[in-house]
Design a protein around this motif. Structure first.
Motif, PDB file in Angstrom:
ATOM      1  N   ARG A   1       1.000  -1.164  -0.100  1.00 27.09           N
ATOM      2  CA  ARG A   1       0.085   0.040   0.042  1.00 27.09           C
ATOM      3  C   ARG A   1       0.844   1.471  -0.054  1.00 27.09           C
ATOM      4  NH1 ARG A   1      -3.189  -1.044   4.488  1.00 27.09           N
ATOM      5  NH2 ARG A   1      -4.330  -2.677   3.281  1.00 27.09           N
ATOM      6  N   ALA A   2       1.925   1.231   0.769  1.00 30.77           N
ATOM      7  CA  ALA A   2       2.861   2.451   1.030  1.00 30.77           C
ATOM      8  C   ALA A   2       3.572   2.662  -0.506  1.00 30.77           C
ATOM      9  CB  ALA A   2       3.884   2.321   2.042  1.00 30.77           C
ATOM     10  N   ARG A   3       3.945   1.550  -1.159  1.00 28.34           N
ATOM     11  CA  ARG A   3       4.402   1.766  -2.625  1.00 28.34           C
ATOM     12  C   ARG A   3       3.574   2.396  -3.423  1.00 28.34           C
ATOM     13  NH1 ARG A   3       7.601  -4.158  -2.793  1.00 28.34           N
ATOM     14  NH2 ARG A   3       9.204  -3.505  -1.393  1.00 28.34           N
ATOM     15  N   ARG A   4       2.190   1.821  -3.593  1.00 31.38           N
ATOM     16  CA  ARG A   4       1.154   2.097  -4.126  1.00 31.38           C
ATOM     17  C   ARG A   4       0.948   3.940  -3.989  1.00 31.38           C
ATOM     18  NH1 ARG A   4      -1.107   1.976  -9.080  1.00 31.38           N
ATOM     19  NH2 ARG A   4      -3.413   2.417  -8.872  1.00 31.38           N
ATOM     20  N   ILE A   5       0.761   4.008  -2.779  1.00 30.54           N
ATOM     21  CA  ILE A   5       0.618   5.411  -2.520  1.00 30.54           C
ATOM     22  C   ILE A   5       1.750   6.368  -3.020  1.00 30.54           C
ATOM     23  CG2 ILE A   5       0.602   7.286  -0.701  1.00 30.54           C
ATOM     24  CD1 ILE A   5      -0.782   4.881   0.957  1.00 30.54           C
ATOM     25  N   GLY A   6       3.039   6.018  -2.919  1.00 31.17           N
ATOM     26  CA  GLY A   6       4.043   6.820  -3.395  1.00 31.17           C
ATOM     27  C   GLY A   6       4.163   6.659  -4.940  1.00 31.17           C
ATOM     28  N   VAL A   7       3.628   5.946  -5.724  1.00 32.46           N
ATOM     29  CA  VAL A   7       3.698   5.797  -7.081  1.00 32.46           C
ATOM     30  C   VAL A   7       2.491   6.865  -7.673  1.00 32.46           C
ATOM     31  CG1 VAL A   7       2.799   4.399  -9.254  1.00 32.46           C
ATOM     32  CG2 VAL A   7       4.625   3.559  -7.769  1.00 32.46           C
ATOM     33  N   LEU A   8       1.502   6.757  -6.894  1.00 33.51           N
ATOM     34  CA  LEU A   8       0.269   7.618  -7.076  1.00 33.51           C
ATOM     35  C   LEU A   8       0.532   9.048  -7.016  1.00 33.51           C
ATOM     36  CD1 LEU A   8      -2.790   5.506  -5.597  1.00 33.51           C
ATOM     37  CD2 LEU A   8      -2.322   6.139  -8.079  1.00 33.51           C
ATOM     38  N   ARG A   9       1.192   9.406  -5.790  1.00 32.65           N
ATOM     39  CA  ARG A   9       1.743  10.666  -5.491  1.00 32.65           C
ATOM     40  C   ARG A   9       2.630  11.290  -6.575  1.00 32.65           C
ATOM     41  NH1 ARG A   9      -1.484  12.466  -1.868  1.00 32.65           N
ATOM     42  NH2 ARG A   9      -1.918  11.396  -0.047  1.00 32.65           N
ATOM     43  N   ALA A  10       3.483  10.386  -7.181  1.00 34.11           N
ATOM     44  CA  ALA A  10       4.543  10.902  -7.931  1.00 34.11           C
ATOM     45  C   ALA A  10       3.820  11.014  -9.488  1.00 34.11           C
ATOM     46  CB  ALA A  10       5.634   9.641  -8.276  1.00 34.11           C
ATOM     47  N   MET A  11       2.842  10.121  -9.886  1.00 35.95           N
ATOM     48  CA  MET A  11       2.098  10.437 -10.945  1.00 35.95           C
ATOM     49  C   MET A  11       1.228  11.798 -11.041  1.00 35.95           C
ATOM     50  SD  MET A  11       0.801   6.509 -12.473  1.00 35.95           S
ATOM     51  CE  MET A  11      -0.508   6.548 -11.364  1.00 35.95           C
ATOM     52  N   ALA A  12       0.696  12.108  -9.585  1.00 36.05           N
ATOM     53  CA  ALA A  12      -0.102  13.497  -9.662  1.00 36.05           C
ATOM     54  C   ALA A  12       0.967  14.434  -9.796  1.00 36.05           C
ATOM     55  CB  ALA A  12      -0.932  13.096  -8.075  1.00 36.05           C
ATOM     56  N   ASP A  13       2.177  14.210  -9.085  1.00 34.16           N
ATOM     57  CA  ASP A  13       2.835  15.386  -9.439  1.00 34.16           C
ATOM     58  C   ASP A  13       3.334  15.617 -10.653  1.00 34.16           C
ATOM     59  OD1 ASP A  13       3.004  15.926  -6.452  1.00 34.16           O
ATOM     60  OD2 ASP A  13       4.975  14.672  -6.255  1.00 34.16           O
ATOM     61  N   ALA A  14       3.718  14.732 -11.382  1.00 33.60           N
ATOM     62  CA  ALA A  14       4.030  14.695 -12.939  1.00 33.60           C
ATOM     63  C   ALA A  14       2.841  15.464 -13.811  1.00 33.60           C
ATOM     64  CB  ALA A  14       4.498  13.321 -13.437  1.00 33.60           C
ATOM     65  N   HIS A  15       1.849  15.010 -13.270  1.00 35.70           N
ATOM     66  CA  HIS A  15       0.188  15.575 -14.301  1.00 35.70           C
ATOM     67  C   HIS A  15       0.360  17.065 -13.828  1.00 35.70           C
ATOM     68  CE1 HIS A  15      -0.349  11.565 -15.428  1.00 35.70           C
ATOM     69  NE2 HIS A  15      -1.519  11.976 -16.099  1.00 35.70           N
ATOM     70  N   PHE A  16       0.452  17.451 -12.544  1.00 32.51           N
ATOM     71  CA  PHE A  16       0.482  18.663 -12.390  1.00 32.51           C
ATOM     72  C   PHE A  16       1.487  19.730 -12.983  1.00 32.51           C
ATOM     73  CE2 PHE A  16      -1.954  17.651  -8.265  1.00 32.51           C
ATOM     74  CZ  PHE A  16      -3.111  18.372  -8.503  1.00 32.51           C
ATOM     75  N   ILE A  17       2.757  19.035 -13.163  1.00 33.67           N
ATOM     76  CA  ILE A  17       3.412  19.850 -13.636  1.00 33.67           C
ATOM     77  C   ILE A  17       3.119  20.020 -15.021  1.00 33.67           C
ATOM     78  CG2 ILE A  17       6.246  19.514 -14.405  1.00 33.67           C
ATOM     79  CD1 ILE A  17       6.621  18.298 -11.804  1.00 33.67           C
ATOM     80  N   ASN A  18       2.922  18.847 -15.724  1.00 30.55           N
ATOM     81  CA  ASN A  18       2.491  18.802 -17.183  1.00 30.55           C
ATOM     82  C   ASN A  18       1.219  20.025 -17.506  1.00 30.55           C
ATOM     83  OD1 ASN A  18       4.426  17.211 -18.051  1.00 30.55           O
ATOM     84  ND2 ASN A  18       3.056  15.422 -17.672  1.00 30.55           N
ATOM     85  N   ALA A  19       0.671  19.878 -16.175  1.00 32.87           N
ATOM     86  CA  ALA A  19      -0.603  20.972 -16.264  1.00 32.87           C
ATOM     87  C   ALA A  19      -0.219  22.237 -16.641  1.00 32.87           C
ATOM     88  CB  ALA A  19      -1.650  20.749 -15.322  1.00 32.87           C
ATOM     89  N   ASP A  20       0.864  22.467 -15.821  1.00 36.22           N
ATOM     90  CA  ASP A  20       1.363  23.889 -15.691  1.00 36.22           C
ATOM     91  C   ASP A  20       1.992  24.385 -16.699  1.00 36.22           C
ATOM     92  OD1 ASP A  20       0.346  24.320 -12.825  1.00 36.22           O
ATOM     93  OD2 ASP A  20       2.406  23.909 -11.921  1.00 36.22           O
ATOM     94  N   ARG A  21       2.836  23.302 -17.271  1.00 36.56           N
ATOM     95  CA  ARG A  21       3.559  23.618 -18.734  1.00 36.56           C
ATOM     96  C   ARG A  21       2.419  23.862 -19.723  1.00 36.56           C
ATOM     97  NH1 ARG A  21       6.917  19.053 -19.441  1.00 36.56           N
ATOM     98  NH2 ARG A  21       8.098  19.837 -17.963  1.00 36.56           N
ATOM     99  N   ALA A  22       1.514  22.969 -19.860  1.00 40.14           N
ATOM    100  CA  ALA A  22       0.251  23.205 -20.808  1.00 40.14           C
ATOM    101  C   ALA A  22      -0.361  24.690 -20.690  1.00 40.14           C
ATOM    102  CB  ALA A  22      -0.767  22.197 -20.741  1.00 40.14           C
ATOM    103  N   THR A  23      -0.449  25.164 -19.444  1.00 35.31           N
ATOM    104  CA  THR A  23      -1.079  26.357 -19.090  1.00 35.31           C
ATOM    105  C   THR A  23       0.024  27.587 -20.034  1.00 35.31           C
ATOM    106  OG1 THR A  23      -2.164  25.579 -17.259  1.00 35.31           O
ATOM    107  CG2 THR A  23      -1.818  28.228 -17.632  1.00 35.31           C
ATOM    108  N   ASP A  24       1.434  27.371 -19.681  1.00 30.20           N
ATOM    109  CA  ASP A  24       2.183  28.280 -20.093  1.00 30.20           C
ATOM    110  C   ASP A  24       2.097  28.294 -21.476  1.00 30.20           C
ATOM    111  OD1 ASP A  24       3.343  28.791 -17.711  1.00 30.20           O
ATOM    112  OD2 ASP A  24       4.939  27.376 -17.387  1.00 30.20           O
ATOM    113  N   TYR A  25       1.961  27.227 -22.123  1.00 29.38           N
ATOM    114  CA  TYR A  25       1.832  27.035 -23.795  1.00 29.38           C
ATOM    115  C   TYR A  25       0.587  28.008 -24.160  1.00 29.38           C
ATOM    116  CZ  TYR A  25       5.460  23.462 -23.739  1.00 29.38           C
ATOM    117  OH  TYR A  25       6.401  22.682 -23.901  1.00 29.38           O
ATOM    118  N   ALA A  26      -0.465  27.825 -23.312  1.00 32.68           N
ATOM    119  CA  ALA A  26      -1.626  28.521 -23.686  1.00 32.68           C
ATOM    120  C   ALA A  26      -1.435  29.799 -23.504  1.00 32.68           C
ATOM    121  CB  ALA A  26      -2.811  27.905 -22.708  1.00 32.68           C
ATOM    122  N   ASN A  27      -0.707  30.351 -22.552  1.00 34.77           N
ATOM    123  CA  ASN A  27      -0.456  31.841 -22.502  1.00 34.77           C
ATOM    124  C   ASN A  27       0.351  32.358 -23.666  1.00 34.77           C
ATOM    125  OD1 ASN A  27      -2.112  31.677 -20.152  1.00 34.77           O
ATOM    126  ND2 ASN A  27      -0.162  31.426 -18.719  1.00 34.77           N
ATOM    127  N   GLY A  28       1.174  31.383 -24.131  1.00 34.30           N
ATOM    128  CA  GLY A  28       2.017  31.899 -25.249  1.00 34.30           C
ATOM    129  C   GLY A  28       1.140  32.060 -26.450  1.00 34.30           C
TER     130      GLY A  28
END
Length: 83
Positions: A18-45
């Motif tokens: 369960r702890a491993r799964r939680i870590g993987v899920l949190r890492a995936m969430a962080d990566a998706h939030f980073i990609n969302a910020d990048r996509a927002t930057d592209y939209a602003n451009g």
């Protein structure tokens, strides 16, 4: 294949999994939030260069990334409550 049949697992193994799964899920969430910020930057451009179609597309992508990230985060929170 030389695999042992899956039997009942001890509580410690389940907690570790369960702890491993939680870590993987949190890492995936962080990566998706980073990609969302990048996509927002592209939209602003795109907005800055007067490209409304491109801006709308990148904003939709950003929304999808954020939605997936929230889903991963909620599942990780749910698993943490079980521990």
């Amino acid at each position: 294949m030389n695999t042992l049949p899956q039997g009942p697992r001890c509580p410690t193994q389940l907690r570790v999994q369960r702890a491993r799964r939680i870590g993987v899920l949190r890492a995936m969430a962080d990566a998706h939030f980073i990609n969302a910020d990048r996509a927002t930057d592209y939209a602003n451009g795109c907005n800055a260069t007067n490209n409304p179609d491109g801006a709308a597309s990148w904003q939709r992508m950003s929304g999808h990334y954020r939605q997936e990230a929230e889903t991963f985060r909620q599942e990780a929170d749910k698993l943490e409550r079980l521990q």
